[in-house]
Scaffold this active site. Sequence first.
Site, mmCIF file in Angstrom:
data_model
loop_
_atom_site.group_PDB
_atom_site.id
_atom_site.type_symbol
_atom_site.label_atom_id
_atom_site.label_comp_id
_atom_site.label_asym_id
_atom_site.label_seq_id
_atom_site.Cartn_x
_atom_site.Cartn_y
_atom_site.Cartn_z
ATOM 1 C CG ASP A 12 -2.325 0.897 1.639
ATOM 2 O OD1 ASP A 12 -2.556 1.200 -0.174
ATOM 3 O OD2 ASP A 12 -2.806 1.073 1.908
ATOM 4 N N GLY A 15 0.978 5.183 -4.033
ATOM 5 C CA GLY A 15 0.782 6.745 -4.576
ATOM 6 C C GLY A 15 0.889 8.130 -3.656
ATOM 7 C CG HIS A 29 1.752 2.687 -9.111
ATOM 8 N ND1 HIS A 29 1.125 2.485 -7.721
ATOM 9 C CD2 HIS A 29 0.381 3.903 -9.080
ATOM 10 C CE1 HIS A 29 0.068 2.798 -6.825
ATOM 11 N NE2 HIS A 29 -0.588 3.916 -8.347
ATOM 12 C CG LEU A 123 10.455 -16.489 -4.103
ATOM 13 C CD1 LEU A 123 9.984 -16.286 -2.204
ATOM 14 C CD2 LEU A 123 10.709 -15.399 -4.572
ATOM 15 N NE ARG A 185 -8.253 -0.371 4.052
ATOM 16 C CZ ARG A 185 -8.297 1.752 4.169
ATOM 17 N NH1 ARG A 185 -8.998 1.862 5.279
ATOM 18 N NH2 ARG A 185 -7.213 2.074 3.539
ATOM 19 C CB ILE A 186 -7.822 -8.231 5.145
ATOM 20 C CG1 ILE A 186 -7.722 -8.245 6.774
ATOM 21 C CG2 ILE A 186 -8.024 -8.990 4.500
ATOM 22 C CD1 ILE A 186 -6.604 -8.559 6.587
HETATM 23 C C1 FPP Z 1 -1.653 0.587 -3.508
HETATM 24 O O1 FPP Z 1 -0.661 2.249 -3.305
HETATM 25 C C2 FPP Z 1 -0.815 0.237 -4.721
HETATM 26 C C3 FPP Z 1 -0.855 -0.426 -5.415
HETATM 27 C C4 FPP Z 1 -2.682 -0.561 -5.969
HETATM 28 C C5 FPP Z 1 -0.051 -0.894 -6.937
HETATM 29 C C6 FPP Z 1 0.049 -1.983 -7.025
HETATM 30 C C7 FPP Z 1 1.587 -1.785 -7.577
HETATM 31 C C8 FPP Z 1 3.124 -2.353 -7.986
HETATM 32 C C9 FPP Z 1 3.666 -1.855 -6.529
HETATM 33 C C10 FPP Z 1 3.564 -2.574 -9.301
HETATM 34 C C11 FPP Z 1 3.611 -4.193 -9.145
HETATM 35 C C12 FPP Z 1 3.491 -4.314 -10.543
HETATM 36 C C13 FPP Z 1 3.582 -5.274 -11.127
HETATM 37 C C14 FPP Z 1 3.721 -5.866 -11.825
HETATM 38 C C15 FPP Z 1 4.897 -5.427 -10.241
HETATM 39 P P1 FPP Z 1 -1.970 2.820 -3.663
HETATM 40 O O2 FPP Z 1 -2.110 3.900 -4.832
HETATM 41 O O3 FPP Z 1 -3.122 2.430 -2.819
HETATM 42 O O4 FPP Z 1 -1.438 3.564 -2.568
HETATM 43 P P2 FPP Z 1 -2.234 5.559 -2.116
HETATM 44 O O5 FPP Z 1 -3.130 4.201 -0.963
HETATM 45 O O6 FPP Z 1 -1.068 5.805 -1.546
HETATM 46 O O7 FPP Z 1 -2.978 5.837 -2.536
#
Ligand code: FPP
Length: 234
Positions: A12, A15, A29, A123, A185-186
């Site tokens: 999490d 962003g 990301h 892994l 949260r889950i």
């Molecule tokens: C949560 O942060 C993250 C995501 C919804 C996307 C996670 C994706 C990656 C880490 C890339 C991995 C992908 C691959 C294919 C290796 P958020 O955007 O919800 O952050 P926020 O809570 O600050 O809005």
Amino acid sequence: MKECKHLAIIMDCNGRWAKAQGKPRTAGHLVGADNVRTIAIAANEMGIKYLTLYAFSTENWKRSQDEVGYIMKLPSIFFKKYMQEFLDRGFKMNILGELDKLPPATHKVLQDAMDESVNNTGLNLNICMNYGSQREILLAAKHYAQDVLDGKADLSLDEEGFEKYLMTKDFPPVDLLVRTSGELRISNYLLWQIAYAELEFVPESWPEFTPEVLKRCLDEYQNRDRRFGGVKNV
Ligand code: FPP
């Protein structure tokens, strides 16, 4: 020493981490994807056999078109950079989720990653893409119902039998679930599979989740008393 075979992580706060640095959310990301490599290597070195990461949920489609579009391109960027290294390290890629609902190009990149590593025995790096646990359980129930209608299954099904219908059928239950960024949260993640998992919520965002933080999580796991519903010392 308590074995942690299967570690699951809710990655999490990419962003918000990026925004705090005056960058667009997508920049978070990209750093988050690079961190998948760092943490997969570290987890492997720390003895984890199954690492299951929540990359994109069935609810994440609600985000802006730009952000969703970027996340859909990430697998291609990610595997171009790191697939060879993963193969050299013996990692087996598994992608969990409804892949046929992803853009065809994204689906292909993910399918190729699975195909190229299918014979690896190191892994298991499991990436959840368009994954939602309630949906997974619903699809499993429908599949089972169809098998009953077709005479391939009967009502004697037990928990172990039901697990064969889940997307995680080849993996053991989750031992430890970690969520970054302090949210408690889950979020529709592996609801069946975490029945007896230990839970840890760390304040760091995913881009700040270093191998040292992972080590701290595994040390904390060692202090947990896992009884699986039984009584201590029996
Ligand atoms: C949560 O942060 C993250 C995501 C919804 C996307 C996670 C994706 C990656 C880490 C890339 C991995 C992908 C691959 C294919 C290796 P958020 O955007 O919800 O952050 P926020 O809570 O600050 O809005």
